[in-house]
Scaffold this motif. Structure first.
Motif, PDB file in Angstrom:
ATOM      1  N   GLY A 195     -13.547 -33.826 -26.821  1.00 53.26           N
ATOM      2  CA  GLY A 195     -12.680 -34.409 -27.762  1.00 53.26           C
ATOM      3  C   GLY A 195     -12.293 -33.536 -29.029  1.00 53.26           C
ATOM      4  N   GLU A 196     -12.963 -32.478 -29.087  1.00 53.63           N
ATOM      5  CA  GLU A 196     -12.638 -31.528 -30.378  1.00 53.63           C
ATOM      6  C   GLU A 196     -11.058 -30.680 -30.115  1.00 53.63           C
ATOM      7  OE1 GLU A 196     -14.382 -27.260 -31.688  1.00 53.63           O
ATOM      8  OE2 GLU A 196     -15.753 -28.827 -31.830  1.00 53.63           O
ATOM      9  N   PRO A 197     -10.420 -30.975 -30.918  1.00 51.20           N
ATOM     10  CA  PRO A 197      -8.905 -30.690 -30.755  1.00 51.20           C
ATOM     11  C   PRO A 197      -9.042 -28.993 -30.772  1.00 51.20           C
ATOM     12  CG  PRO A 197      -9.519 -31.375 -33.305  1.00 51.20           C
ATOM     13  CD  PRO A 197     -10.554 -31.776 -32.387  1.00 51.20           C
ATOM     14  N   LEU A 198      -7.937 -28.523 -30.365  1.00 46.38           N
ATOM     15  CA  LEU A 198      -7.963 -27.122 -30.387  1.00 46.38           C
ATOM     16  C   LEU A 198      -7.154 -26.646 -31.554  1.00 46.38           C
ATOM     17  CD1 LEU A 198      -8.528 -24.701 -28.046  1.00 46.38           C
ATOM     18  CD2 LEU A 198      -6.405 -24.856 -27.272  1.00 46.38           C
ATOM     19  N   LYS A 199      -7.435 -25.519 -32.186  1.00 48.33           N
ATOM     20  CA  LYS A 199      -6.825 -25.173 -33.450  1.00 48.33           C
ATOM     21  C   LYS A 199      -6.001 -24.148 -33.329  1.00 48.33           C
ATOM     22  CE  LYS A 199     -11.125 -26.122 -36.067  1.00 48.33           C
ATOM     23  NZ  LYS A 199     -12.080 -25.681 -36.802  1.00 48.33           N
ATOM     24  N   ILE A 200      -6.060 -23.211 -31.960  1.00 47.80           N
ATOM     25  CA  ILE A 200      -5.089 -22.163 -31.804  1.00 47.80           C
ATOM     26  C   ILE A 200      -3.966 -22.617 -31.177  1.00 47.80           C
ATOM     27  CG2 ILE A 200      -6.784 -20.414 -32.250  1.00 47.80           C
ATOM     28  CD1 ILE A 200      -6.904 -20.275 -29.004  1.00 47.80           C
ATOM     29  N   LYS A 201      -2.552 -22.192 -31.393  1.00 46.83           N
ATOM     30  CA  LYS A 201      -1.152 -22.727 -30.722  1.00 46.83           C
ATOM     31  C   LYS A 201      -0.723 -21.526 -29.998  1.00 46.83           C
ATOM     32  CE  LYS A 201      -1.449 -26.860 -32.761  1.00 46.83           C
ATOM     33  NZ  LYS A 201      -1.778 -28.110 -31.928  1.00 46.83           N
ATOM     34  N   THR A 202      -0.929 -20.479 -30.319  1.00 48.39           N
ATOM     35  CA  THR A 202      -0.212 -19.322 -29.714  1.00 48.39           C
ATOM     36  C   THR A 202      -1.334 -18.156 -29.224  1.00 48.39           C
ATOM     37  OG1 THR A 202       0.205 -18.094 -31.684  1.00 48.39           O
ATOM     38  CG2 THR A 202       1.951 -19.728 -30.669  1.00 48.39           C
TER      39      THR A 202
END
Length: 346
Positions: free
Chosen positions: A325-332
């Protein structure tokens, strides 16, 4: 040298909704237009049979068919065109490719070598709620996977062998997806690969959380399993099926074996694959065999590592934390590739 980027996307939910999200992402890129240009350059060397394709997906991957339906809802394309572009059944690969894999003590490291114009530029974390296993990895031809790992700790990659005498069946990137979608360990992957129809000749390399591993050599006519740590682009068991020219693959295998005579830690193994000075990383992009990404999977911890291009420290993703459930912080993701050829999404 150019800077290239890949989007990192996440989805928790149904396959249909993943299809909707995927299609919406595609609408923000020129991927579909570039794909249509490719079809205009060369006619498909296969037939499209809508009912046959539907039936085969209902047998082996009904959830992925729902994903296709979700994409079609947004893209509003005829079913025949959806199958042509995204179902990946009965498709013939037209170019050669490279790829190198090494199975360490508790990890799998792999170079994906192909043509940048075929590369999606999308890395996906997907946790379905309607069947199938959660999975992480780069996507191939939108719905497929060229390597990755699932929530059970099964890691997968494949290497091209040849395109001689194709049969009716799934192509490599959809087969990679099926392995990650439905198999929890090496024995289940071997069982699936023996059941499904295959279009072309590949080796599929798998490692599970128990650190069992296998290299499955496959043609449309036969399947053999070997238990080894290295794989390039020639068969070791099905040698009669090898293409006529295997010199480069054999030489790359020799370089890999010579540099892995002693066990490598993860960092050294990744550097071996990603730094061109060790002659595993390839720059033959115009020959459809340049290294686009280097990836590493740790089945016991569910940690992944990936780098676009050459000679760069990998991006680390803790898949287990995301599953919890921990959101992912990186997008690219970004990296440097020594070619002026661009991704399909540029």
């Amino acid at each position: 040298m150019q800077t290239v980027k890949s989007d990192i996307l996440t989805h928790r939910g149904s396959h249909f909704d993943l299809g909707v999200q995927t299609a919406q992402w595609m609408q923000q890129t020129p991927l579909l237009k570039n794909r249509e240009k490719e079809w205009k350059k060369r006619m498909p060397r296969f037939d499209i049979h809508i009912k046959e394709t539907y039936d085969i997906f209902q047998t082996y991957a009904p959830q992925i068919w729902e994903e296709l339906r979700g994409m079609q809802e947004v893209l509003n394309l005829p079913t025949r065109q959806m199958i042509l572009n995204f179902a990946h059944y009965r498709f013939t690969l037209l170019k050669n490719s490279g790829c190198t894999v090494y199975l360490g003590q508790d990890y799998m490291v792999r170079n994906y070598d192909y043509h940048p114009a075929t590369y999606d530029g999308r890395y996906l974390l997907f946790q379905p709620n309607d069947g199938g296993l959660a999975q992480i990895g780069p996507t191939s031809r939108v719905t497929g996977r060229m390597d990755g790992m699932n929530e059970a700790g099964l890691a997968m990659g494949y290497n091209f062998m040849h395109r001689k005498h194709p049969g009716d069946g799934f192509v490599c990137y959809m087969i990679g997806r099926l392995i990650l979608q439905y198999c929890k360990d090496v024995s289940e992957a071997i069982k699936l690969l023996k059941e499904i129809p295959h279009r072309s000749s590949f080796s599929y390399i798998v490692m599970d959380k128990h650190l069992n591993h296998a290299i499955i050599e496959i043609t449309p006519r036969s399947i053999e399993v070997r238990y080894d740590h290295t794989c390039t682009n020639h068969f070791k068991i099905l040698t009669h099926e090898n293409r006529n020219y295997t010199k480069e693959s054999i030489q790359r295998m020799e370089r890999l074996v010579n540099q892995t005579t002693s066990p490598l830690d993860k960092k050294d193994a990744f550097t071996l694959f990603n730094n061109p000075k060790y002659d595993i990383y390839s720059k033959l992009f115009k020959s459809w065999s340049g290294t686009i990404h280097t990836s590493m999977y740790e089945p016991q911890s569910l940690i992944t590592h990936i780098t676009l291009g050459e000679n760069k420290a990998p991006t680390k993703i803790d898949f287990q934390k995301w599953l919890d459930g921990e959101p992912l912080k990186i997008k690219t993701l970004s990296g440097e590739i020594d070619t002026d050829l661009t991704f399909a999404t540029y």
